[in-house]
Design a protein around this motif. Structure first.
Motif, mmCIF file in Angstrom:
data_model
loop_
_atom_site.group_PDB
_atom_site.id
_atom_site.type_symbol
_atom_site.label_atom_id
_atom_site.label_comp_id
_atom_site.label_asym_id
_atom_site.label_seq_id
_atom_site.Cartn_x
_atom_site.Cartn_y
_atom_site.Cartn_z
ATOM 1 N N GLY A 44 0.674 -1.069 -0.090
ATOM 2 C CA GLY A 44 -0.084 0.075 -0.095
ATOM 3 C C GLY A 44 0.920 1.145 -0.042
ATOM 4 N N GLU A 45 2.239 1.158 -0.051
ATOM 5 C CA GLU A 45 2.981 2.331 -0.110
ATOM 6 C C GLU A 45 3.654 2.517 -1.562
ATOM 7 O OE1 GLU A 45 4.934 2.822 4.366
ATOM 8 O OE2 GLU A 45 5.954 1.963 2.830
ATOM 9 N N VAL A 46 4.111 3.631 -1.901
ATOM 10 C CA VAL A 46 4.794 4.083 -3.150
ATOM 11 C C VAL A 46 5.909 5.084 -2.598
ATOM 12 C CG1 VAL A 46 2.544 4.068 -4.322
ATOM 13 C CG2 VAL A 46 3.331 6.208 -3.167
ATOM 14 N N LEU A 47 6.960 5.130 -3.880
ATOM 15 C CA LEU A 47 7.672 5.928 -3.636
ATOM 16 C C LEU A 47 7.648 7.131 -4.837
ATOM 17 C CD1 LEU A 47 10.812 6.425 -2.308
ATOM 18 C CD2 LEU A 47 11.738 5.350 -4.732
ATOM 19 N N VAL A 48 7.423 8.327 -4.188
ATOM 20 C CA VAL A 48 7.233 9.490 -5.177
ATOM 21 C C VAL A 48 8.809 10.210 -5.401
ATOM 22 C CG1 VAL A 48 6.125 11.643 -5.514
ATOM 23 C CG2 VAL A 48 4.910 9.537 -4.250
ATOM 24 N N GLU A 49 8.940 10.390 -6.567
ATOM 25 C CA GLU A 49 10.011 11.583 -7.176
ATOM 26 C C GLU A 49 9.467 12.708 -7.142
ATOM 27 O OE1 GLU A 49 13.221 10.926 -10.458
ATOM 28 O OE2 GLU A 49 11.341 11.961 -11.238
ATOM 29 N N ILE A 50 10.014 13.508 -6.293
ATOM 30 C CA ILE A 50 9.625 15.059 -6.001
ATOM 31 C C ILE A 50 9.914 15.968 -7.085
ATOM 32 C CG2 ILE A 50 9.734 16.840 -4.457
ATOM 33 C CD1 ILE A 50 10.102 14.782 -2.005
ATOM 34 N N ALA A 51 9.028 16.443 -7.680
ATOM 35 C CA ALA A 51 9.175 17.858 -8.396
ATOM 36 C C ALA A 51 9.173 18.967 -7.740
ATOM 37 C CB ALA A 51 8.031 17.791 -9.372
ATOM 38 N N GLY A 83 4.865 15.457 -7.576
ATOM 39 C CA GLY A 83 5.831 14.554 -8.094
ATOM 40 C C GLY A 83 5.123 13.470 -8.793
ATOM 41 N N THR A 84 6.119 12.311 -9.233
ATOM 42 C CA THR A 84 5.773 11.076 -10.136
ATOM 43 C C THR A 84 5.921 9.817 -9.213
ATOM 44 O OG1 THR A 84 6.263 12.405 -12.064
ATOM 45 C CG2 THR A 84 6.131 9.977 -12.164
ATOM 46 N N VAL A 85 4.855 8.990 -9.195
ATOM 47 C CA VAL A 85 5.175 7.857 -8.318
ATOM 48 C C VAL A 85 6.213 6.899 -9.224
ATOM 49 C CG1 VAL A 85 4.042 5.540 -7.761
ATOM 50 C CG2 VAL A 85 2.988 7.707 -7.424
ATOM 51 N N VAL A 86 7.356 6.324 -8.753
ATOM 52 C CA VAL A 86 8.359 5.660 -9.298
ATOM 53 C C VAL A 86 8.409 4.153 -8.974
ATOM 54 C CG1 VAL A 86 9.686 7.590 -10.184
ATOM 55 C CG2 VAL A 86 10.220 6.446 -8.047
ATOM 56 N N GLY A 88 6.144 0.975 -6.104
ATOM 57 C CA GLY A 88 5.326 0.671 -5.139
ATOM 58 C C GLY A 88 3.784 0.185 -5.833
ATOM 59 N N GLU A 89 2.723 0.751 -5.246
ATOM 60 C CA GLU A 89 1.388 0.145 -5.876
ATOM 61 C C GLU A 89 1.478 0.207 -7.319
ATOM 62 O OE1 GLU A 89 -1.288 -1.304 -4.235
ATOM 63 O OE2 GLU A 89 0.136 -1.838 -2.990
ATOM 64 N N PRO A 90 1.363 -0.839 -8.132
ATOM 65 C CA PRO A 90 1.192 -0.891 -9.603
ATOM 66 C C PRO A 90 0.608 0.014 -10.274
ATOM 67 C CG PRO A 90 1.328 -3.236 -8.665
ATOM 68 C CD PRO A 90 1.146 -2.389 -7.635
ATOM 69 N N SER A 91 -0.863 0.061 -9.497
ATOM 70 C CA SER A 91 -1.992 1.137 -10.154
ATOM 71 C C SER A 91 -1.530 2.551 -10.332
ATOM 72 C CB SER A 91 -3.145 0.760 -9.337
ATOM 73 O OG SER A 91 -3.067 1.339 -8.075
ATOM 74 N N TRP A 92 -0.474 2.935 -9.465
ATOM 75 C CA TRP A 92 0.026 4.265 -9.211
ATOM 76 C C TRP A 92 1.200 4.321 -9.991
ATOM 77 C CZ3 TRP A 92 -2.820 8.245 -7.581
ATOM 78 C CH2 TRP A 92 -3.918 7.950 -6.817
ATOM 79 N N LEU A 93 2.016 3.427 -10.588
ATOM 80 C CA LEU A 93 3.225 3.584 -11.145
ATOM 81 C C LEU A 93 3.104 4.585 -12.547
ATOM 82 C CD1 LEU A 93 4.723 0.079 -11.269
ATOM 83 C CD2 LEU A 93 5.341 1.968 -9.778
ATOM 84 N N GLY A 94 4.133 5.682 -12.487
ATOM 85 C CA GLY A 94 4.183 6.538 -13.597
ATOM 86 C C GLY A 94 3.085 7.711 -13.418
#
Length: 355
Positions: A44-51, A83-86, A88-94
């Motif tokens: 349930g977690e994601v990694l976000v690349e921060i803009a 930012g952009t999800v890079v 974690g949860e597959p439904s949020w990727l990209g």
């Protein structure tokens, strides 16, 4: 697709500024740039690349005013994040996102990346030509303006006064008009701020420089009378942390209406308390925007009803010390967003972003 890093680069607050109660000596606060391992993501977690990550008054309070943080330093501040999800949860990727409802997080927003629960994301769609880093302002500043309008029960035909035209003020003015306010008046002490408000929805502006609150109140009354507007029922929003702003709010309360404390102005309540026994005034705080409302706020921005670019400015994250110090001395006219394209790992003679 952006690659997943091995480490997170982050600007940690080593300690806040403090004052020795015995000697009166000020002990400066400090930041350090460090690289930390990317945390293992739980379900349930994601990694976000921060803009971008906005510089909020709350962060300045943590650093300069002794406001307690959730955990002891060292930690990374920053909660107004896009930012952009890079990972974690597959439904949020990209997907491009806002991070909402984030307190101290794992590393905070003044970083290259942040790990958060997917439940704390709001998707950004169809942002057109709005820079992703500018969207960071929506995560708190614009959402706070939206919540303030909701708390004021803003409706079509309302009469509104916004006190303060710097960082938060422009979004309160735009939000009032988006909710259908008939008349929006702006009070500030800087001409350039007032002029730009006239281009974004303000119907009338009053320069309060060098004037007592009583004189400002007289000018407001003259405008009302000249336009045949009622003396009561106005909704007043405080968007300034200054004493003069508090006093103006107290002077403009009127016979009946609502005072919304958008800036963290506990002192404003004391300023108007003596008037509350003789006038019918409701005083409310703006509070945090509920997560369910964020898609609506994002749509208001991406549709162009709320405009960001004239009222935000970006600075490289490598300038965090200078940006905090400058904001402490003089609150900026525009909301400042620190961008992660230049974190300070390399010596850059020219910042990659500064607009």
């Amino acid at each position: 697709m952006t690659s997943v890093p091995d480490t997170i680069t982050t600007w940690r607050m080593l300690q806040p500024e403090t004052r020795n109660s015995e000697t009166g000596e000020t002990i400066p606060g400090g930041f350090e740039l460090v690289e930390l391992p990317v945390p293992e993501l739980a379900a349930g977690e994601v990694l976000v690349e921060i803009a971008g990550c906005g510089v909020c008054d709350t962060d300045l309070g943590f650093f300069y005013d002794g406001v307690p943080t959730v955990r002891r330093p060292p930690l990374t501040l920053g909660h107004e994040i896009s930012g952009t999800v890079v990972a974690g949860e597959p439904s949020w990727l990209g997907r491009e996102v806002l991070v909402v409802g984030n307190g101290s997080g794992i590393h905070g927003g003044y970083s290259s990346h942040i790990a958060v629960a997917a439940a704390n994301l709001c998707a950004i769609t169809n942002r057109r030509n709005i820079p992703l880093e500018h969207m960071a302002a929506v995560a708190d500043t614009v959402a706070t303006a939206f919540q303030a309008a909701r708390r004021a029960s803003m409706a079509v035909g309302d009469y509104v006064i916004v006190i303060g035209a710097a960082e938060m003020g422009p979004f309160l003015v735009q939000m009032a008009k988006a909710f259908g306010a008939a008349t929006v008046m702006v009070v500030d002490a800087v001409d350039t701020r007032l002029h730009r408000m006239l281009t974004r929805g303000a119907d009338v502006v009053i320069n309060a420089a060098g004037k007592t609150p009583e004189v400002v109140a007289v000018e407001v009354r003259h405008f009302r009378e000249s336009q045949g507007l009622p003396a009561s029922g106005w909704k007043i929003f405080t968007a300034t942390g200054t004493r003069s702003g508090r006093e103006a709010a107290a002077a403009l309360v009127g016979q009946a209406g609502k005072l919304v404390l958008v800036a963290s102005e506990t002192a404003t309540i004391a300023s108007v308390r003596s008037r509350l026994s003789v006038v019918d005034v409701e005083v409310v705080g703006s509070g945090r925007c509920p997560s369910d409302d964020y898609p609506r706020v994002v749509e208001m921005v991406t549709s162009g009803r709320i405009v960001l670019s004239p009222f935000v400015q970006t600075r490289p994250m490598s300038w965090i010390r200078e940006v905090f110090a400058a904001a402490r001395m003089t609150p900026p006219d525009k909301h400042t967003i620190l961008t992660a394209d230049d974190l300070g790992l390399e010596d850059c003679p020219e910042p990659k972003s500064c607009r």
